[in-house]
Enzyme design. Sequence first.
Site, short mmCIF file in Angstrom:
data_model
loop_
_atom_site.label_atom_id
_atom_site.label_comp_id
_atom_site.label_asym_id
_atom_site.label_seq_id
_atom_site.Cartn_x
_atom_site.Cartn_y
_atom_site.Cartn_z
N PHE A 193 1.01 -1.27 0.19
CA PHE A 193 -0.15 -0.07 0.36
C PHE A 193 0.81 0.79 0.17
CE2 PHE A 193 -2.67 3.28 1.10
CZ PHE A 193 -4.03 2.50 0.90
N GLU A 235 -0.91 -7.61 5.88
CA GLU A 235 0.62 -8.42 5.36
C GLU A 235 1.16 -7.03 5.96
OE1 GLU A 235 1.88 -9.74 2.07
OE2 GLU A 235 3.64 -10.04 2.81
N1 ACO Z 1 -4.77 16.82 5.69
C1 ACO Z 1 -3.43 17.27 7.00
N2 ACO Z 1 -4.06 16.15 6.64
C2 ACO Z 1 -4.58 15.24 7.05
C3 ACO Z 1 -5.61 15.20 5.46
C4 ACO Z 1 -5.74 16.28 5.41
N3 ACO Z 1 -6.75 17.26 4.32
N4 ACO Z 1 -6.24 14.62 5.27
C5 ACO Z 1 -5.48 13.07 5.85
N5 ACO Z 1 -4.87 13.86 7.13
C6 ACO Z 1 -3.73 12.86 7.96
C7 ACO Z 1 -4.47 12.43 8.69
O1 ACO Z 1 -5.41 12.36 9.59
C8 ACO Z 1 -3.71 11.01 9.08
O2 ACO Z 1 -3.32 11.45 10.51
P1 ACO Z 1 -2.54 10.61 11.58
O3 ACO Z 1 -1.56 10.35 10.99
O4 ACO Z 1 -2.51 11.79 12.60
O5 ACO Z 1 -3.54 9.71 11.71
C9 ACO Z 1 -2.77 11.24 8.29
O6 ACO Z 1 -2.79 12.34 7.73
C10 ACO Z 1 -2.82 9.96 6.85
O7 ACO Z 1 -4.00 9.16 6.47
P2 ACO Z 1 -4.33 9.99 4.98
O8 ACO Z 1 -3.94 10.87 4.86
O9 ACO Z 1 -5.24 8.92 4.64
O10 ACO Z 1 -2.73 8.68 4.39
P3 ACO Z 1 -1.73 8.75 3.16
O11 ACO Z 1 -1.97 9.04 2.10
O12 ACO Z 1 -0.83 9.90 4.00
O13 ACO Z 1 -1.24 7.40 3.67
C11 ACO Z 1 -0.12 5.79 4.37
C12 ACO Z 1 -0.95 6.83 3.76
C13 ACO Z 1 -0.39 4.71 3.52
C14 ACO Z 1 0.98 5.26 4.70
C15 ACO Z 1 1.71 6.81 3.47
O14 ACO Z 1 1.69 7.42 5.02
C16 ACO Z 1 2.43 5.78 2.09
O15 ACO Z 1 1.88 5.49 1.72
N6 ACO Z 1 3.97 5.74 3.29
C17 ACO Z 1 4.65 4.84 3.21
C18 ACO Z 1 4.52 3.62 2.24
C19 ACO Z 1 3.84 2.68 3.43
O16 ACO Z 1 4.32 2.95 5.24
N7 ACO Z 1 2.81 1.51 3.53
C20 ACO Z 1 2.27 1.15 4.21
C21 ACO Z 1 2.69 -0.01 3.96
S1 ACO Z 1 2.16 -1.61 4.92
C22 ACO Z 1 1.47 -2.41 3.27
O17 ACO Z 1 1.46 -1.91 2.54
C23 ACO Z 1 0.06 -3.88 4.47
#
Ligand code: ACO
Length: 303
Positions: free
Chosen positions: A203, A238
């Site tokens: 992801f 996973e």
């Molecule tokens: N403005 C500011 N913050 C926001 C907004 C916005 N408009 N929308 C959401 N957020 C915040 C959320 O509340 C959340 O806050 P939190 O960290 O306090 O919980 C945070 O942003 C993240 O939420 P999203 O935006 O929905 O998620 P994002 O698009 O950033 O994706 C992810 C998260 C997938 C983990 C991303 O950071 C990523 O790809 N990371 C690198 C790879 C990774 O770790 N992948 C997962 C590995 S595990 C696996 O693959 C099964």
Amino acid sequence: MSNIDEWVHNANECISIVQKNEKGDVDCEFHPTFTYSIFGDSEVLYGYKNLNIEIQYISPSMKPQLKVTCSDRLAPESGVEPTNVDKTLSKYLRDDRVPESLEPVDVRNIPVAETYSFDERKFCILKSKPSDLAAIMQYLQIFSLFFIEGGSFIDIFDPKWTIYLLYEIKEEQYCLRGYCTVYHYYKWDKTRTDGERPRISQFVIFPPFQREGHGSRLYNTIVNIFLEDPKILEFAVEDSSEAFDDLRDRCDFQRLKSMNIFTSPEFRLPLSKEWLHSQRSATKLPPRQFLRCCEIALTMKMK
Ligand code: ACO
């Protein structure tokens, strides 16, 4: 040799991933988070001054072009062999199990799972078998190494994989923002013989587009597809990361709340086994994750 630091570089800082649209305009630029599986645990590159590595992707085909530049390179007399950046990186830029002659696919023909707008920008989530998208998938595999700790290439031709691609549509151009792969395992159940337990495997939301809610959108879209499919009995994740755990907890908790699970009169300590069993099966969450969401709700109730 002059100052040694000038000849040693952190691979993650040196590598830029540049995505361009079909017109050739730069759409976004970012760095990998991990390169240890490509260049070794230290993620260090030796033997060049002012090293700059650019991997240019043309969206939507995502065919990469590698451009390596430096201002100087260590001479053979130095006794240090410079890292062979071109050769090492090229091995991972495409999956060589995919025939090179494969015709590019038109993303506009991939089934749409979801569309949404954010800040007056348009996004869509497309769903496909990786094998049907092998022409694109062969180039995406490296992103799992770049962004997921312990990430690896998947077998594109295994029919049990599904991929969800997140694109931003900018002036009719499809620009990739992230993706998720899911592996559909068989799950035995006494009520049906075709039960499945899909597992979210990889992801990724590209760094410039993180924290805008796209990860949550992508996850919720996938989970809604799981919930609507009677073959899917439960779904798992996973080797999650801390950031993904947070996203998952937040999304699962909100979904359970909207299903009124926490307002049921039976939602009080001690939770009965029968209640846990009957409520969990409707959510398709694995037992541990369902309990985790209940714990969060109970903690909030006590505050
Ligand atoms: N403005 C500011 N913050 C926001 C907004 C916005 N408009 N929308 C959401 N957020 C915040 C959320 O509340 C959340 O806050 P939190 O960290 O306090 O919980 C945070 O942003 C993240 O939420 P999203 O935006 O929905 O998620 P994002 O698009 O950033 O994706 C992810 C998260 C997938 C983990 C991303 O950071 C990523 O790809 N990371 C690198 C790879 C990774 O770790 N992948 C997962 C590995 S595990 C696996 O693959 C099964």
